[in-house]
Structure formats: structure tokens, C-alpha cells
Design an enzyme around this catalytic site. Structure first.
Site, short mmCIF file in Angstrom:
data_model
loop_
_atom_site.label_atom_id
_atom_site.label_comp_id
_atom_site.label_asym_id
_atom_site.label_seq_id
_atom_site.Cartn_x
_atom_site.Cartn_y
_atom_site.Cartn_z
N CYS A 123 -66.71 116.01 42.47
CA CYS A 123 -66.56 117.45 42.30
C CYS A 123 -65.94 117.76 40.94
O CYS A 123 -64.79 118.23 40.84
CB CYS A 123 -65.67 118.01 43.41
N TYR A 156 -64.03 97.00 32.56
CA TYR A 156 -63.33 98.30 32.67
C TYR A 156 -64.13 99.32 33.49
O TYR A 156 -64.04 100.51 33.23
CB TYR A 156 -62.98 98.84 31.28
N ARG A 158 -65.25 105.28 32.04
CA ARG A 158 -65.26 105.18 30.58
C ARG A 158 -65.96 106.35 29.88
O ARG A 158 -65.47 106.85 28.87
CB ARG A 158 -65.86 103.85 30.12
N GLY A 195 -60.01 92.40 22.12
CA GLY A 195 -60.50 93.57 21.41
C GLY A 195 -61.86 93.44 20.79
O GLY A 195 -62.36 94.41 20.21
N GLU A 217 -57.13 86.47 23.40
CA GLU A 217 -57.25 86.83 24.83
C GLU A 217 -58.34 87.88 25.01
O GLU A 217 -58.05 89.05 25.24
CB GLU A 217 -55.91 87.27 25.41
N PRO A 218 -59.60 87.46 24.92
CA PRO A 218 -60.70 88.39 25.10
C PRO A 218 -60.88 88.79 26.55
O PRO A 218 -60.69 87.98 27.46
CB PRO A 218 -61.92 87.58 24.62
N GLY A 219 -61.23 90.05 26.77
CA GLY A 219 -61.54 90.52 28.12
C GLY A 219 -62.98 91.00 28.17
O GLY A 219 -63.87 90.35 28.71
N ARG A 220 -63.20 92.15 27.53
CA ARG A 220 -64.51 92.78 27.54
C ARG A 220 -65.65 91.84 27.13
O ARG A 220 -66.71 91.80 27.76
CB ARG A 220 -64.48 93.97 26.57
C1 LIG Z 1 -52.64 92.78 24.92
C2 LIG Z 1 -54.09 92.82 25.20
N1 LIG Z 1 -54.78 91.69 25.12
C3 LIG Z 1 -56.12 91.66 25.39
C4 LIG Z 1 -56.79 92.81 25.77
C5 LIG Z 1 -58.26 92.72 26.06
O1 LIG Z 1 -59.00 93.48 25.21
P1 LIG Z 1 -60.58 93.46 25.31
O2 LIG Z 1 -60.96 93.62 26.72
O3 LIG Z 1 -61.01 94.61 24.48
O4 LIG Z 1 -61.03 92.14 24.75
C6 LIG Z 1 -56.10 94.01 25.84
C7 LIG Z 1 -56.79 95.25 26.22
O5 LIG Z 1 -56.28 96.31 26.38
C8 LIG Z 1 -54.70 94.02 25.56
O6 LIG Z 1 -53.99 95.14 25.66
#
Ligand SMILES: Cc1ncc(COP(=O)(O)O)c(C=O)c1O
Length: 427
Positions: free
Chosen positions: A353, A383, A322, A245, A282-285
Site C-alpha cells: 500500500c 541486500y 533497494r 564494496g 570483506e566482499p558481500g555483494r
Molecule cells: C564494513 C563493511 N564491510 C563490508 C561490507 C560489504 O560491502 P559489499 O556488500 O558492498 O561488498 C559492508 C557493507 O556495508 C561494510 O559496511
């Protein structure tokens, strides 16, 4: 809104202006990449990806997981694993991709608010590292699998701590009124813990929470930690995961904490609250977003005098939903002249369209932008590709990783034949 060129903090680490005055990434001119691989094209700075993975591992330790929903393909799963991260998967499909990439199941963590019994069975049979249990129905399914003779998986319990993160409603998940997890204030979290402790179908190893996405205020995480700390102390479990997040800057006046700064706030909050065991995330973005950008070709420019100018490119909501989903903002620039002032205001739209198909609502672009130009939107590494679609049967873009002066194709462009590969042929 300034007329300045796109700020460098929105570009990948290894972006530079070449002797030709154009933007290069990973030692390659973006315009050449557009020529070679076509447009729209996702370009990722591979060394930037690797650096963020290493930063996450240095900050949180080897239990930190890459949230693969942000961007997943075989190459990305393997890269994050090679750089020492575990992989967070939210479905059986994401788990399948991670396993195919050679990530051991023991390094995968399975999430999801509605995991099917088949997804759970697949994960346990593969030897999943952790299942983050999200509901009482899931406990029932895990009991059913244990009754079939499957081993008890290690689990964490996902708690919704009742914290309203300062972010968009659709990506806010820590509040009590959420489809995710066990509510703290309702007592569901305590009930879930009691059920896990009494069960031989699972082995409880941790607590988990995820308060939302695109959170810029690191203290929001500290507030959530304070809520769950008494339970964490009482249970004395080996692990607390604070989810992902962490926000990233998308537009020129935004600034976000780094992964290391975020980890410091989180770890200090856990220490101050006496949380035992390891703290992980658990970072993604924040791993992938600014490593990536999208290259489009401008196809039409429609001026409506006194109203606005529409600049239409060859992609749109199918490669970046997004802006439509969340009203997200982006910058735009011309890789041929990244240092040019951007005094012209236009709306960058796609080719779908839908009147709502927009990529940049109020884009600043150089005065001389013209049909045929390559236009780039930075910070599309998260994303975008993963939430993409085939709407209007627009083939999905290719993805290339660039590093050290070479480019490798990691996802090929979809062909028109791909568009019907699942259809049953008509007689
Ligand atoms: C359970 C959980 N962990 C990690 C993430 C990754 O979040 P972010 O990409 O914002 O770091 C999410 C995103 O929806 C999530 O639902």
C-alpha cells in the site's frame, strides 16, 4: 535502452536455455521451481556462490571474509565457511546465525558503529577472531569487559580515510563526515591507534577501512590505501583490511571488475605504497548478487493510455527495498522466453500500500507478457532477502539453492502464523 533479451552477464553462471526454450538454473527449469516452491521466490545458483567464494580466497587468501549482511541464512554462512572464507558479522544477531551454522567464532569478525556491551561480551566469550573497533565509546566498553575478567580480543581499527567513493550517498562510508569509524583528517584515527597500543584490554592487529558499497572504480580503493599507507608502514601491523564494496552490474549497460581484478588493483596499490603485512577484504555483494534472482507472479496489469503500464507482482518493497531506498535499477524478463525481445516498456510494482512500491521503474518486457506469467528480476542475491521486511504483513519469500539438477530449500516461506508469532495473544 535496447529491446534485447536480458544479457547473460546478469544471470547466474549456471543459467541456460533448456530444450523447452525456457530458462533453467543449476539444471532446473525456473518455472518448475516457481510451481514447487511458490512465489515470490529467491533462487540461488549454489555453484555460482561457491565459485565466487573460491575466487575471493584465491585472490586474497584465507583471511578474506564474506560480508554476511548481503545475504545471511544458516546455509549461506556454512557455504562461505566451507569454501574457506571467514564471516563478517555486523551485529550480535548476525554472529548468532554464523555460530549456529557451525562457523567457529575464531573465523568471525565483528563490525558495527554501535556495538552494545552485550554484543561485545558475547563475541569475546565465544572467542571472536577479530573485533573492528569503531568508536572511543567502544574502547570504553572493551575496558569495562576486561575489568570483568574477559580476555583481550584481537582488534582492528576502522579508519574513515576521507575518500568519496563514486556511489550512492547512503552507501558511501569512506568520507570524513560519516557515522562510521575514526576520521583520518581529524586526527581521531591516530588517537584511536595510540589508545589501542596503550591498552591491555585489546590486542591491536590491524587497520580497517570500508569506503562504500557498489563501487565500480577499483582505483577508488587504491586512493584510500594511499591515505592510510603511512600509518600502516609506521605501525607495521600484521593486517590491512580494505573492506568490501566492489560493485556489481545490475542492468544491461553496467560492467564491474571481477573479484580477481579488484584484488590485483588493491594488492598492487599496497605493494606500491609499501604497506606491510597481509592485505585482506570483506566482499558481500560481489559474492552473492548475481547468483540470485527473484521469481514473481504477475497479478494485475493496468494500462493508462498515453501514460504508462503498471505490472503488479506478488512481492515488492518487502522483498527488495533497494529500488525504493536507493533508486536502484533492475532488469526484468520472462523465464518462459528468456531469448525474447523486450520492446514493451512497463513499470513493475509490488503489492504494498505505497505508490512508491516499485521494483523496476522502466522495465523492458516481451510484448506478450500477461497476467499469470512468472516474471524474474535478476541480480537480487544481495541486500534483497537480508533487507526484507513484513510490511503489510506480506510473508517473507522462501529461498532455494539449486545445483546439479536438484533444489534445496534453505529458508522456508513465512506462513501467516509466523506473522503473529511474536505477538502476545489477545484474550
Ligand atoms: C564494513 C563493511 N564491510 C563490508 C561490507 C560489504 O560491502 P559489499 O556488500 O558492498 O561488498 C559492508 C557493507 O556495508 C561494510 O559496511
Amino acid at each position: 535502452m535496447s529491446d534485447l533479451p536480458v544479457p547473460s552477464h546478469l544471470l547466474p553462471d549456471n543459467a541456460s536455455v533448456g530444450s523447452d526454450g525456457a530458462l533453467w538454473v543449476g539444471g532446473l527449469p525456473l518455472l518448475d521451481l516457481a510451481e514447487e516452491f511458490g512465489t515470490p521466490l529467491f533462487v540461488y545458483d549454489e555453484d555460482h556462490l561457491r565459485a565466487r567464494c573460491r575466487e575471493a580466497v584465491a585472490a586474497f587468501g584465507p583471511a578474506v571474509a564474506y560480508a554476511s549482511k548481503a545475504f545471511l541464512c544458516l546455509a549461506m554462512a556454512r557455504l562461505a565457511y566451507d569454501e574457506g572464507m571467514a564471516i563478517d558479522v555486523a551485529t550480535g544477531g548476525e554472529l548468532f546465525v554464523a555460530l549456529r551454522a557451525g562457523v567457529p567464532a575464531s573465523r568471525c569478525i565483528l563490525h558495527g558503529n554501535n556495538k552494545s556491551i552485550d554484543e561485545l561480551a558475547m563475541a569475546i566469550e565465544a572467542g571472536i577472531g577479530r573485533i573492528v573497533v569503531d568508536s572511543f565509546d567502544e574502547f570504553d566498553r572493551l575496558d569495562a569487559l576486561a575489568a570483568r575478567g574477559l580476555p583481550a580480543p584481537r582488534i582492528s581499527i576502522r579508519i574513515t580515510p576521507g575518500i568519496e567513493a563514486h556511489t550512492h550517498e547512503f552507501v558511501r562510508t569512506g568520507q570524513e563526515d560519516s557515522k562510521f569509524g575514526f576520521g583520518w583528517h581529524s586526527g581521531a584515527a591516530a588517537e584511536a591507534v595510540a589508545r589501542a597500543q596503550a591498552s591491555s584490554s585489546v590486542s591491536l592487529v590491524g587497520l580497517h577501512m570500508h569506503i562504500g558499497s557498489q563501487v565500480f572504480v577499483a582505483e577508488n580503493f587504491a586512493a584510500a590505501i594511499e591515505v592510510v599507507a603511512p600509518l600502516a608502514r609506521e605501525l607495521d601491523l600484521p593486517e590491512l583490511c580494505i573492506g568490501g564494496g566492489l560493485g556489481v552490474a545490475y542492468v544491461e549497460d553496467e560492467e564491474a571488475p571481477t573479484l580477481s581484478q579488484w584484488a590485483t588493483v588493491v594488492k598492487n596499490a599496497c605493494r606500491d605504497a609499501g604497506v606491510p603485512g597481509r592485505v585482506t577484504a570483506e566482499p558481500g555483494r560481489s559474492i552473492v548478487a548475481s547468483a540470485g534472482m527473484t521469481l514473481y507472479r504477475v497479478g494485475t496489469i493496468k494500462e493508462i493510455p498515453g501514460v504508462r503500464t503498471y505490472v503488479a507482482v506478488d512481492g515488492g518493497m518487502s522483498d527488495n527495498p533497494r529500488p525504493v531506498l536507493y533508486g536502484s535499477g533492475y532488469e526484468a524478463f520472462l523465464p518462459r522466453s528468456p531469448g525474447a525481445a523486450r520492446p514493451r516498456r512497463v513499470r513493475v510494482v509490488g503489492k504494498h500500500c505505497e505508490s512508491g512500491d516499485l521494483l523496476v521503474r522502466k522495465a523492458k518486457v516481451p510484448e506478450d507478457l500477461a497476467v499469470g506469467d512468472i516474471l524474474a528480476t535478476p541480480v537480487t542475491g544481495a541486500y534483497g532477502h537480508s533487507m526484507g521486511s513484513n510490511y503489510n504483513k506480506v510473508p517473507r519469500p522462501a529461498v532455494v539453492f539449486v545445483a546439479g539438477g536438484s533444489a534445496r530449500l534453505v529458508v522456508r516461506r513465512e506462513t501467516t502464523e509466523d506473522l503473529i508469532r511474536l505477538d502476545v495473544p489477545v484474550a
